[in-house]
Design a protein around this motif. Structure first.
Motif, PDB file in Angstrom:
ATOM      1  N   ALA A 183      37.905  54.527  35.472  1.00 17.92           N
ATOM      2  CA  ALA A 183      37.442  54.438  36.990  1.00 17.92           C
ATOM      3  C   ALA A 183      38.381  55.255  37.699  1.00 17.92           C
ATOM      4  N   LYS A 217      39.252  50.664  45.626  1.00 20.16           N
ATOM      5  CA  LYS A 217      38.882  49.792  44.921  1.00 20.16           C
ATOM      6  C   LYS A 217      38.194  50.316  43.424  1.00 20.16           C
ATOM      7  N   PHE A 218      38.421  49.612  42.520  1.00 23.52           N
ATOM      8  CA  PHE A 218      37.820  49.939  41.228  1.00 23.52           C
ATOM      9  C   PHE A 218      36.949  48.810  40.598  1.00 23.52           C
ATOM     10  N   THR A 219      35.766  49.037  40.496  1.00 28.12           N
ATOM     11  CA  THR A 219      34.699  48.368  39.931  1.00 28.12           C
ATOM     12  C   THR A 219      34.258  48.496  38.729  1.00 28.12           C
ATOM     13  N   LEU A 220      34.621  47.659  37.473  1.00 23.79           N
ATOM     14  CA  LEU A 220      34.502  48.047  36.260  1.00 23.79           C
ATOM     15  C   LEU A 220      32.977  47.294  35.467  1.00 23.79           C
ATOM     16  N   THR A 236      41.578  45.746  43.734  1.00 23.06           N
ATOM     17  CA  THR A 236      41.643  46.568  44.985  1.00 23.06           C
ATOM     18  C   THR A 236      43.172  46.773  45.083  1.00 23.06           C
ATOM     19  N   ASP A 276      36.608  42.184  36.478  1.00 19.98           N
ATOM     20  CA  ASP A 276      35.410  42.925  37.566  1.00 19.98           C
ATOM     21  C   ASP A 276      35.967  43.717  38.074  1.00 19.98           C
ATOM     22  N   ASP A 277      36.840  43.817  38.917  1.00 16.74           N
ATOM     23  CA  ASP A 277      37.467  44.678  39.941  1.00 16.74           C
ATOM     24  C   ASP A 277      38.897  44.493  40.457  1.00 16.74           C
ATOM     25  N   ASN A 286      39.735  40.556  40.588  1.00 19.62           N
ATOM     26  CA  ASN A 286      38.688  39.353  40.277  1.00 19.62           C
ATOM     27  C   ASN A 286      38.452  39.676  38.875  1.00 19.62           C
ATOM     28  N   ALA A 334      38.655  56.666  42.442  1.00 21.86           N
ATOM     29  CA  ALA A 334      38.521  56.042  43.588  1.00 21.86           C
ATOM     30  C   ALA A 334      38.719  57.333  44.661  1.00 21.86           C
ATOM     31  N   ASP A 381      40.611  34.434  39.687  1.00 23.73           N
ATOM     32  CA  ASP A 381      41.105  35.481  40.608  1.00 23.73           C
ATOM     33  C   ASP A 381      42.883  35.588  40.501  1.00 23.73           C
TER      34      ASP A 381
END
Length: 279
Positions: free
Chosen positions: A68, A77-80, A44, A41-42, A127, A70, A138
């Protein structure tokens, strides 16, 4: 379960040059247990020296474009999107973090940049979601830290010359007061020149050479080593005991040695071998 680690392909500590293009800051491995496939999911990252990074990009193994991006900072932080990065059960995937480095000068050179997934700094730095169960999975307190990279405006790269017309660079050395023992080609990275200053400051011009030799003679006296440019100008002169020394350090340049950006110049190393008449 999810396991994170620095991948063996992640680069070792090295100097990186500000060039306007991305450089690899670390390669990280995400592995899944035998329970189920995972969807990341992401992530950091914690980046020491991150103020020197203008922007970040995350790459998935086998994909040439970033999945992704930043902005600058010490905690990108990369939210995918769903299914951008899946980790198969009993398998793993590699993710590469790259950065574009800010410009450097003589005051900000040699900034160490160390990127990692740090459970100590960010709880659950990775995550994920179990694709079968839908449960959260996680990284918890795990750590995966890449090797530090030193950012410079430019840097010299040295290459030993093994053959060059008009020079003997192999075989036995003959006794002499100034015998050629090595030639090195020195290349300055773009976009800036590399200059070894001649101001008596050993911190602004220093070259350390390793010495490897096979000898059939002994001598405990100090002898002269000389560093010259391709025009025969003497750049630095030092004395050392060839018989016991493992390095020789040229750290007091009497003449400026400058290499224009993107070009190569040669250095010639001479040694006094006059006392080694018996091999």
């Amino acid at each position: 379960a999810l396991t994170i680690s620095k991948d063996s392909s992640s680069p070792q500590s090295d100097g990186i040059v500000v060039s306007g293009t991305e450089v690899v800051l670390g390669v990280f491995r995400l592995a899944a247990s035998n329970v189920e496939n995972l969807d990341v999911d992401d992530l950091t990252f914690t980046v020491t020296g991150g103020a020197s990074v203008a922007s970040y990009a995350l790459y998935k193994e086998g994909v040439t474009t970033a999945i992704a991006t930043a902005s600058s900072g010490t905690a990108p932080k990369f939210t995918l999107a769903d299914n951008t990065v899946n980790v198969l059960k009993n398998g793993y995937t590699r993710l590469t973090l790259k950065g574009t480095i800010n410009g450097k000068n003589d005051l900000t050179n040699n900034t160490t940049i160390t990127a990692g997934l740090s459970g100590a700094a960010v709880a659950d730095s990775v995550n994920a979601t179990g694709l079968a169960s839908g449960a959260e999975v996680d990284s918890d307190a795990q750590n995966a830290i890449a090797s530090g990279m030193d950012a410079y405006d430019t840097r010299p790269t040295f290459a030993a010359v093994v053959s060059r017309s008009g020079y003997v660079l192999s075989g036995d050395l003959t006794p002499g007061t100034a015998e050629l023992v090595a030639i090195f080609d020195v290349t300055a990275s773009s976009p800036e020149d590399v200059t070894f200053e001649a101001d008596g400051d050993s911190t602004e011009g220093k070259i350390i050479l390793g010495i490897s030799k096979t000898m059939g003679d002994t001598d405990s006296a100090s002898h002269t080593w000389t560093l010259k440019d391709a025009d025969g100008n003497t750049l630095s002169t030092v004395t050392t005991v060839i018989g016991t020394a493992t390095t020789v350090t040229f750290d007091d340049f009497s003449t400026i040695f400058s290499i224009p950006a993107g070009t190569t110049k040669s250095l010639f190393v001479y040694a006094d071998t006059s006392e080694y008449e018996d091999n």
